[in-house]
Design an enzyme around this catalytic site. Sequence first.
Site, short mmCIF file in Angstrom:
data_model
loop_
_atom_site.label_atom_id
_atom_site.label_comp_id
_atom_site.label_asym_id
_atom_site.label_seq_id
_atom_site.Cartn_x
_atom_site.Cartn_y
_atom_site.Cartn_z
N HIS B 69 0.67 -1.26 0.04
CA HIS B 69 0.30 0.06 0.11
C HIS B 69 0.65 1.14 0.05
CE1 HIS B 69 -2.15 3.15 2.30
NE2 HIS B 69 -3.10 2.98 1.45
N GLU B 72 2.18 1.89 -3.25
CA GLU B 72 1.24 2.44 -4.35
C GLU B 72 1.13 4.01 -4.04
OE1 GLU B 72 -2.91 3.79 -3.40
OE2 GLU B 72 -3.00 1.89 -2.77
N HIS B 73 1.14 4.42 -2.86
CA HIS B 73 1.16 5.77 -2.49
C HIS B 73 2.32 6.59 -3.34
CE1 HIS B 73 -1.90 7.16 0.68
NE2 HIS B 73 -2.36 5.98 0.31
N GLU B 144 -4.54 7.88 7.38
CA GLU B 144 -5.31 6.96 6.57
C GLU B 144 -5.57 5.75 7.57
OE1 GLU B 144 -4.04 5.52 2.97
OE2 GLU B 144 -5.71 4.42 2.54
#
Lengths: 425, 425
Positions: B69, B72-73, B144
């Site tokens: 993840h 991905e960012h 997040e």
Amino acid sequence: MSVSYKREKICEGAEYTEIIDKRFKTNYIYIHLLEPMDRKNASANAVIPDLLHDSNEKYPTITALSRKLASLYHASISCGVSKLGDFQVVSLMSGSIADKYTIDGDNISGEVVDILLDCLTKPHLENGIFAENDFRLKKQELLDDIDAEINDKRKFAVGKAKENIYKGEPAGIPVNGYREDAEKLTCADVYKRYTELLKNARIEVVFSGYGIGDEDKNKIFDRIRALERNAPAEYKTVPSAKKSDMVYVTDRMDVNQSKMVMAYKTDCTSKQTMKMLSFVFGGTPFSMLFENVREKLSLCYYCPSGYNSKKQVLLIDCGIEHQNINPAREEIYNQLELLKKGEFTEELLSNSKLLAKSSLKAVYDSPGSIANWYLDQCMEDNIVTPEEEAQLIDAVTKEDIVAAANSLVPDTVYVLTGKENPANE
Amino acid sequence: MNKKIIESKRLDEKYTVIEHPSGLRICIWKMEGYSTTHALFGTKYGSVNTTFKTKKDKDFITVPNGIAHYLEHKLFENEDCDVFQLYAQTGASGNAYTSFDRTCYLFSCTDNFEKSLEILLDFVQKPYFTEETVAKEQGIIGQEIKMYDDNPDWCVFFNLLEAVYFNNPVKINIAGTVETISHITPELLYQCYYAFYNLQNMVLSIAGDVDEDKIIEICDRLLIPNEDMELQTVFPDEPDEIVAPLVRKSMEVAVPIFNLGYKCAALEGREMLKAEVETNLVMYLLAEKTSDFYRKLYDEGLINSTFSTEVFSGEGFFMPIFGGESRDPEKVAELISAEIERCKKEGFDREQFENAKKAYYGSLVKDLNSPSDIATNMINKTMSGLTAFDELEIAAAVTLEDVENRLKAQFDTSRGVLSIIDPIS
């Protein structure tokens, strides 16, 4: 693009909007009943669609109706209650695949239309009112929904902020009403409210999809014309009243992350200017707030702005570390000052317009989004198409945005934070 | 270049799958007349892939939880600017997501599709990580993670996974924790990138009114062939047993929330898809609104309209899950297990089965309305070695016996786990 759009009057206070597009494999029919938001009716109006959508006179239980719908290729009858400006919107919708796409070419549209209309006008009754047991369960569900608003902390914070932003206005009433009002509802009162709603509400029927036959369309017209109706009172949403001083509200809860909601009000009547202002300020992943509050300062994961054109309110909401409430607020103020001084590039504005126009084109690509577009438009003085809206957006200038930014009046800062954290001030 | 047309006579629809010389599989579904084009560029790499080895590594390495993840960012930032700034110039709306077993980068647009495709292909193939940019993201992702920590639906689900699996990495939060992401370095990101972002492990999926030849021309120009890294991933052995039958936690919720799952063995490819279709039908027959059992739970006030079912499946995991709000989740779980056992003995009603099958088929057709649904379906199925029409064909051919056998094989009530979020008293 092979889209046809038509708007026809059914009878006094009832209109039919039809969007036919052969690209879709489905048909959706939305029946919206609109009334000015009023605390005394809000909770009853919220429970009514729930009572209507999963049974009717012919299929008197959730089981009987669900089985019938399953046999119609998973056709659905769904419902909802929402707010549009100062209006409460009670909705009943059907969704089904178009006859062309059934396994053996079965004709199902007619039956789906009948079921939807029966749910609206011939509900399952016992002793002349809704069945008491159904009512008891639906009322409990409404109370659960009201209580469950705390589950989603972001939504909860925005809802609480709106109660303060629109204090004393219809738009400030929660869409499901208040718990204490919902608790007092009785089956007889809610049935009476249902009959009043059918009689007095403005009715907007929106069809969106592959298309149904004339016979089915005529059924919709005939059944609505057969209702005993009063002409709905003329009523319009008005812009939210400005406060003389900014209001600070803090709520505390056992939460890991604080939520902050900030609101500004404007006199600017150009919807498109304010929409572009919001895009430039915080409405896109290349906006001023995203670039600075999130990317440069790493203060939050989300910090968007949004504009409610019906109430003329700009809203910003973010999720932040408890100790970062003040730094985040200061940076939002700082970015707003830059916006007022015109310290943003023409490129940012033209890119924002590009994105806005792209999403307007995309409105045509789903039956739901085009139906929503026209529901929203029917509340305006002039109905515009997505193409016309795009032209109006193109005409917005940087000067328009700077002038609009300078018209913004601070209204509310709402913070939801942990139990031990400093207050919001 | 190998090109294959995948066709559904049933739906009168087709799309193309191209095996590009670079190793990338490209799926293109031409949707004439649509304004929107949706494109996804994805890799078979998700939060479960924490232990792996390529031909360049001596031994298997284990990386910090949440790194897929994080990657991905970080891929959104290239050497000169942010990718959102590039999309801003084309009007495309870009995004990305990481799931348990996939990472996908996507955009939707109505104009400048080819330019946006170039941006997508370019940035996903050009990683750029520095100490500074990696450190900056910790604040954003930290927020997040905290946002999800306050989300009761998310917590009830991950608590369920913790109580079902001893070792399976699916129980790890997709974004990791604030602690695990603090160990992520540029070197680790590069290591993961070069292992998993290999075109042989990736798929490009596009749906919209597009020109296939132009897409191939852009791919020929921009795809950077890379050597086969001989990637191996391992999953720790997972016992058949569950960790604990009950797990509960208190949070700010109004009514208890529950997830009830039955641990099953993992499946792959077509076998997994068949099991998904049949398990969905089992759950529909057991507890959808059409069933007497749903009615009983509903009438007794044990469940409300939030009650739902899902099949949780992917690389290394498969589990049917029932969930919703209930004042007495333990009673609901007990009754569901009893109903499963009753249906195992008595079987399902044939007419109800036929309706359930039609309903399921109808819902699949409804899902083929928009470019985003179609492109997402194509990428998911292609990554699993299937076609976008396989589910529809399996659903059309499924028999009552298949479904009854699935009930017996997949719903072992001795392996049921109940996760509850209670209100804070």
